[in-house]
Design a protein around this motif. Structure first.
Motif, PDB file in Angstrom:
ATOM      1  N   ARG A  83     -14.546  -2.965 -40.520  1.00 22.97           N
ATOM      2  CA  ARG A  83     -13.902  -3.918 -39.605  1.00 22.97           C
ATOM      3  C   ARG A  83     -14.989  -4.885 -39.185  1.00 22.97           C
ATOM      4  N   VAL A  84     -14.760  -6.171 -39.459  1.00 23.95           N
ATOM      5  CA  VAL A  84     -15.759  -7.191 -39.146  1.00 23.95           C
ATOM      6  C   VAL A  84     -15.269  -8.052 -37.989  1.00 23.95           C
ATOM      7  N   ASN A  85     -16.221  -8.725 -37.358  1.00 26.87           N
ATOM      8  CA  ASN A  85     -15.967  -9.411 -36.093  1.00 26.87           C
ATOM      9  C   ASN A  85     -16.472 -10.836 -36.118  1.00 26.87           C
ATOM     10  N   ARG A  86     -15.846 -11.649 -35.267  1.00 25.16           N
ATOM     11  CA  ARG A  86     -16.376 -12.981 -35.015  1.00 25.16           C
ATOM     12  C   ARG A  86     -16.133 -13.314 -33.554  1.00 25.16           C
ATOM     13  N   LEU A  87     -17.059 -14.079 -32.994  1.00 25.83           N
ATOM     14  CA  LEU A  87     -16.903 -14.595 -31.641  1.00 25.83           C
ATOM     15  C   LEU A  87     -15.985 -15.805 -31.718  1.00 25.83           C
ATOM     16  N   ARG A  88     -14.964 -15.842 -30.881  1.00 26.65           N
ATOM     17  CA  ARG A  88     -14.013 -16.957 -30.891  1.00 26.65           C
ATOM     18  C   ARG A  88     -14.575 -18.088 -30.022  1.00 26.65           C
TER      19      ARG A  88
END
Length: 107
Positions: A83-88
């Motif tokens: 599961r990968v993430n990004r800052l919105r």
């Protein structure tokens, strides 16, 4: 759940739906602040959940990421087993101009 997927896709709250106090509460926790700071320094979708340097276990990390999703700060997606993430950042900055800049200044 997608075919072959072992977990449900995470639910996301758009920053436009987030009250200011919810955003501030999410950013007030030291672990969540560390997550946001690490994401701010990383390219989108390059940080998996297990890659963060925080002093909590998997369950607590999942909780902190869920709080950040609920505050419109983080978006997650599954890429295979990760599961990968990004800052919105852009969306959050549009909703709360300057708030992330202030929070990240201490970085």
């Amino acid at each position: 759940m997608a075919v072959g997927s072992h977990r449900a896709a995470p639910e996301h709250t758009h920053p436009d739906e987030v009250p200011l106090l919810t955003a501030l509460a999410a950013l007030a926790d030291p672990v969540r602040l560390t997550l946001v700071r690490e994401l701010a320094r990383a390219a989108d979708w390059t940080r998996s959940c297990g890659s963060f340097d925080v002093p909590v276990g998997k369950a607590a990390l999942s909780h902190h990421l869920a709080v950040l999703r609920g505050a419109g700060l983080v978006e997650q997606r599954d890429e295979g087993p990760r599961r990968v993430n990004r800052l919105r950042r852009a969306e959050f900055d549009a909703r709360f101009p300057g708030l992330l800049d202030l929070v990240l200044k201490g970085d």
